[in-house]
Design a protein around this motif. Structure first.
Motif, PDB file in Angstrom:
ATOM      1  N   VAL A 175       0.852  -1.189   0.000  1.00 40.35           N
ATOM      2  CA  VAL A 175       0.000   0.000   0.000  1.00 40.35           C
ATOM      3  C   VAL A 175       0.887   1.238   0.000  1.00 40.35           C
ATOM      4  CG1 VAL A 175      -1.762   1.284   1.269  1.00 40.35           C
ATOM      5  CG2 VAL A 175      -1.802  -1.221   1.282  1.00 40.35           C
ATOM      6  N   ASN A 176       0.577   2.168  -0.912  1.00 41.98           N
ATOM      7  CA  ASN A 176       1.274   3.458  -0.962  1.00 41.98           C
ATOM      8  C   ASN A 176       0.328   4.504  -0.385  1.00 41.98           C
ATOM      9  OD1 ASN A 176       2.507   5.886  -1.545  1.00 41.98           O
ATOM     10  ND2 ASN A 176       2.901   5.419  -3.688  1.00 41.98           N
ATOM     11  N   GLY A 177       0.744   5.133   0.714  1.00 38.71           N
ATOM     12  CA  GLY A 177      -0.081   6.148   1.373  1.00 38.71           C
ATOM     13  C   GLY A 177       0.378   7.557   1.102  1.00 38.71           C
ATOM     14  N   SER A 178       1.007   7.802  -0.060  1.00 39.98           N
ATOM     15  CA  SER A 178       1.550   9.140  -0.344  1.00 39.98           C
ATOM     16  C   SER A 178       0.463  10.193  -0.491  1.00 39.98           C
ATOM     17  CB  SER A 178       2.433   9.111  -1.591  1.00 39.98           C
ATOM     18  OG  SER A 178       1.683   8.731  -2.716  1.00 39.98           O
ATOM     19  N   GLU A 179      -0.742   9.797  -0.883  1.00 42.84           N
ATOM     20  CA  GLU A 179      -1.846  10.746  -0.989  1.00 42.84           C
ATOM     21  C   GLU A 179      -2.816  10.461   0.158  1.00 42.84           C
ATOM     22  OE1 GLU A 179      -5.327  12.016  -4.133  1.00 42.84           O
ATOM     23  OE2 GLU A 179      -3.522  11.070  -4.940  1.00 42.84           O
ATOM     24  N   PRO A 180      -2.799  11.257   1.209  1.00 45.85           N
ATOM     25  CA  PRO A 180      -3.616  10.988   2.393  1.00 45.85           C
ATOM     26  C   PRO A 180      -5.096  10.806   2.044  1.00 45.85           C
ATOM     27  CG  PRO A 180      -2.113  12.809   2.819  1.00 45.85           C
ATOM     28  CD  PRO A 180      -2.018  12.482   1.355  1.00 45.85           C
ATOM     29  N   GLY A 181      -5.663   9.749   2.604  1.00 49.28           N
ATOM     30  CA  GLY A 181      -7.080   9.456   2.363  1.00 49.28           C
ATOM     31  C   GLY A 181      -7.348   8.708   1.076  1.00 49.28           C
ATOM     32  N   HIS A 182      -6.326   8.541   0.220  1.00 51.96           N
ATOM     33  CA  HIS A 182      -6.500   7.869  -1.068  1.00 51.96           C
ATOM     34  C   HIS A 182      -5.328   6.920  -1.334  1.00 51.96           C
ATOM     35  CE1 HIS A 182      -9.945  10.351  -2.071  1.00 51.96           C
ATOM     36  NE2 HIS A 182      -9.246  11.396  -1.633  1.00 51.96           N
ATOM     37  N   PRO A 183      -5.248   5.813  -0.601  1.00 48.73           N
ATOM     38  CA  PRO A 183      -4.129   4.890  -0.798  1.00 48.73           C
ATOM     39  C   PRO A 183      -4.198   4.178  -2.147  1.00 48.73           C
ATOM     40  CG  PRO A 183      -5.731   3.952   0.725  1.00 48.73           C
ATOM     41  CD  PRO A 183      -6.179   5.348   0.430  1.00 48.73           C
ATOM     42  N   MET A 184      -3.025   3.842  -2.656  1.00 49.24           N
ATOM     43  CA  MET A 184      -2.900   3.031  -3.870  1.00 49.24           C
ATOM     44  C   MET A 184      -2.496   1.631  -3.415  1.00 49.24           C
ATOM     45  SD  MET A 184      -3.298   3.513  -7.102  1.00 49.24           S
ATOM     46  CE  MET A 184      -3.012   2.597  -8.597  1.00 49.24           C
ATOM     47  N   VAL A 185      -3.211   0.623  -3.901  1.00 46.73           N
ATOM     48  CA  VAL A 185      -3.011  -0.753  -3.439  1.00 46.73           C
ATOM     49  C   VAL A 185      -2.477  -1.595  -4.588  1.00 46.73           C
ATOM     50  CG1 VAL A 185      -4.132  -2.764  -2.403  1.00 46.73           C
ATOM     51  CG2 VAL A 185      -4.919  -0.459  -1.816  1.00 46.73           C
ATOM     52  N   TYR A 186      -1.491  -2.429  -4.282  1.00 51.87           N
ATOM     53  CA  TYR A 186      -0.885  -3.347  -5.251  1.00 51.87           C
ATOM     54  C   TYR A 186      -0.980  -4.752  -4.658  1.00 51.87           C
ATOM     55  CZ  TYR A 186       1.079   1.064  -6.836  1.00 51.87           C
ATOM     56  OH  TYR A 186       1.239   2.356  -7.269  1.00 51.87           O
ATOM     57  N   VAL A 187      -1.526  -5.681  -5.425  1.00 48.80           N
ATOM     58  CA  VAL A 187      -1.740  -7.042  -4.917  1.00 48.80           C
ATOM     59  C   VAL A 187      -1.212  -8.054  -5.910  1.00 48.80           C
ATOM     60  CG1 VAL A 187      -3.457  -8.697  -4.084  1.00 48.80           C
ATOM     61  CG2 VAL A 187      -3.929  -6.247  -3.908  1.00 48.80           C
ATOM     62  N   VAL A 188      -0.514  -9.061  -5.408  1.00 49.60           N
ATOM     63  CA  VAL A 188      -0.191 -10.242  -6.209  1.00 49.60           C
ATOM     64  C   VAL A 188      -0.798 -11.416  -5.466  1.00 49.60           C
ATOM     65  CG1 VAL A 188       1.585 -11.723  -7.182  1.00 49.60           C
ATOM     66  CG2 VAL A 188       1.971  -9.258  -7.033  1.00 49.60           C
ATOM     67  N   SER A 189      -1.802 -12.024  -6.059  1.00 50.79           N
ATOM     68  CA  SER A 189      -2.461 -13.172  -5.453  1.00 50.79           C
ATOM     69  C   SER A 189      -2.051 -14.401  -6.235  1.00 50.79           C
ATOM     70  CB  SER A 189      -3.969 -12.989  -5.494  1.00 50.79           C
ATOM     71  OG  SER A 189      -4.615 -14.084  -4.872  1.00 50.79           O
ATOM     72  N   ARG A 190      -1.504 -15.390  -5.532  1.00 51.09           N
ATOM     73  CA  ARG A 190      -1.032 -16.582  -6.229  1.00 51.09           C
ATOM     74  C   ARG A 190      -1.702 -17.825  -5.657  1.00 51.09           C
ATOM     75  NH1 ARG A 190       2.879 -14.794  -2.921  1.00 51.09           N
ATOM     76  NH2 ARG A 190       3.792 -16.235  -1.427  1.00 51.09           N
ATOM     77  N   THR A 191      -1.994 -18.727  -6.557  1.00 51.79           N
ATOM     78  CA  THR A 191      -2.631 -19.971  -6.166  1.00 51.79           C
ATOM     79  C   THR A 191      -1.976 -21.115  -6.908  1.00 51.79           C
ATOM     80  OG1 THR A 191      -4.738 -21.110  -5.929  1.00 51.79           O
ATOM     81  CG2 THR A 191      -4.464 -19.783  -7.896  1.00 51.79           C
ATOM     82  N   ILE A 192      -1.979 -22.267  -6.291  1.00 51.28           N
ATOM     83  CA  ILE A 192      -1.408 -23.464  -6.922  1.00 51.28           C
ATOM     84  C   ILE A 192      -2.563 -24.315  -7.408  1.00 51.28           C
ATOM     85  CG2 ILE A 192      -0.052 -25.550  -6.517  1.00 51.28           C
ATOM     86  CD1 ILE A 192       1.443 -23.889  -4.358  1.00 51.28           C
ATOM     87  N   PRO A 193      -2.670 -24.481  -8.734  1.00 53.83           N
ATOM     88  CA  PRO A 193      -3.807 -25.223  -9.284  1.00 53.83           C
ATOM     89  C   PRO A 193      -3.811 -26.679  -8.871  1.00 53.83           C
ATOM     90  CG  PRO A 193      -2.392 -24.379 -11.057  1.00 53.83           C
ATOM     91  CD  PRO A 193      -1.772 -24.012  -9.747  1.00 53.83           C
TER      92      PRO A 193
END
Length: 193
Positions: A175-193
């Motif tokens: 999470v990047n909180g550089s803009e207060p009240g408006h965080p930017m979220v980055y997600v890598v979701s991994r699953t093993i089939p």
């Protein structure tokens, strides 16, 4: 010498056919030609159209799946459910990218949200803001390179790894909180089939 068969004569009571009128002959030939065109031309035309559509569809799929980097827009509902990435409503700058191989499938998602949206997202994943660790970039360098993320700009940055038992996915969240009240979220979701 081979014996030839005797020729059978026409019955005497059958009337002689009159010769065909030239106009009738032209009409009959035109009708025959029309039938041949319909029997051969229509299916052939259909095959040509089908082949072109199939080729175009293949090109589109090839472009879609050979693309690298993020695609602007929302991941499908199926992707969000499968990878357990509940992107909050009213998110901005949403983009995603999915990779699959025989070992691991990954969904990369980024989005801008509000503080309430971040709390809702983290709760939907199964964690909370308290689990975020300051200055912890949990997305690996390899995964950053896949989609072109660089976590070097102004922060504060925080991250967490939400591990789950297989087959449930594990999420690396930054999470990047550089803009207060408006965080930017980055997600890598991994699953093993």
């Amino acid at each position: 010498m081979t014996p030839s068969l005797p020729r059978q004569a026409s019955p005497p009571d059958e009337p002689q056919r009159p010769s065909e009128d030239p106009r009738h002959k032209v009409r009959r030939r035109a009708l025959t030609l029309l039938i041949i065109v319909l029997l051969i031309g229509v299916p052939a035309g259909y095959l040509v159209i089908s082949a072109n559509q199939s080729r175009d569809s293949g090109k589109q799929k090839e472009e879609k799946y050979s693309a690298t980097g993020l695609t602007s827009g929302w991941p499908s509902r199926v992707q969000r459910r499968l990878y357990q990435v509940p992107v909050p409503d009213n998110s901005t700058d949403v983009a995603y990218y999915e990779t699959n191989n025989w070992k691991t499938s990954r969904l990369y998602v980024q989005f801008g949200t509000t503080d309430a949206g971040l709390d809702k997202f983290l709760a939907g994943v199964g964690t909370s803001r308290a689990a975020l660790k300051k200055n912890d970039i949990t997305v690996s360098d390899r995964n950053q390179k896949v989609v072109g993320w660089e976590f070097t700009g102004p922060g504060p940055w925080s991250g967490l790894v939400h591990e789950q038992k297989d087959p449930a996915p594990t999420q690396d969240i930054v999470v990047n909180g550089s803009e207060p009240g408006h965080p930017m979220v980055y997600v890598v979701s991994r699953t093993i089939p």
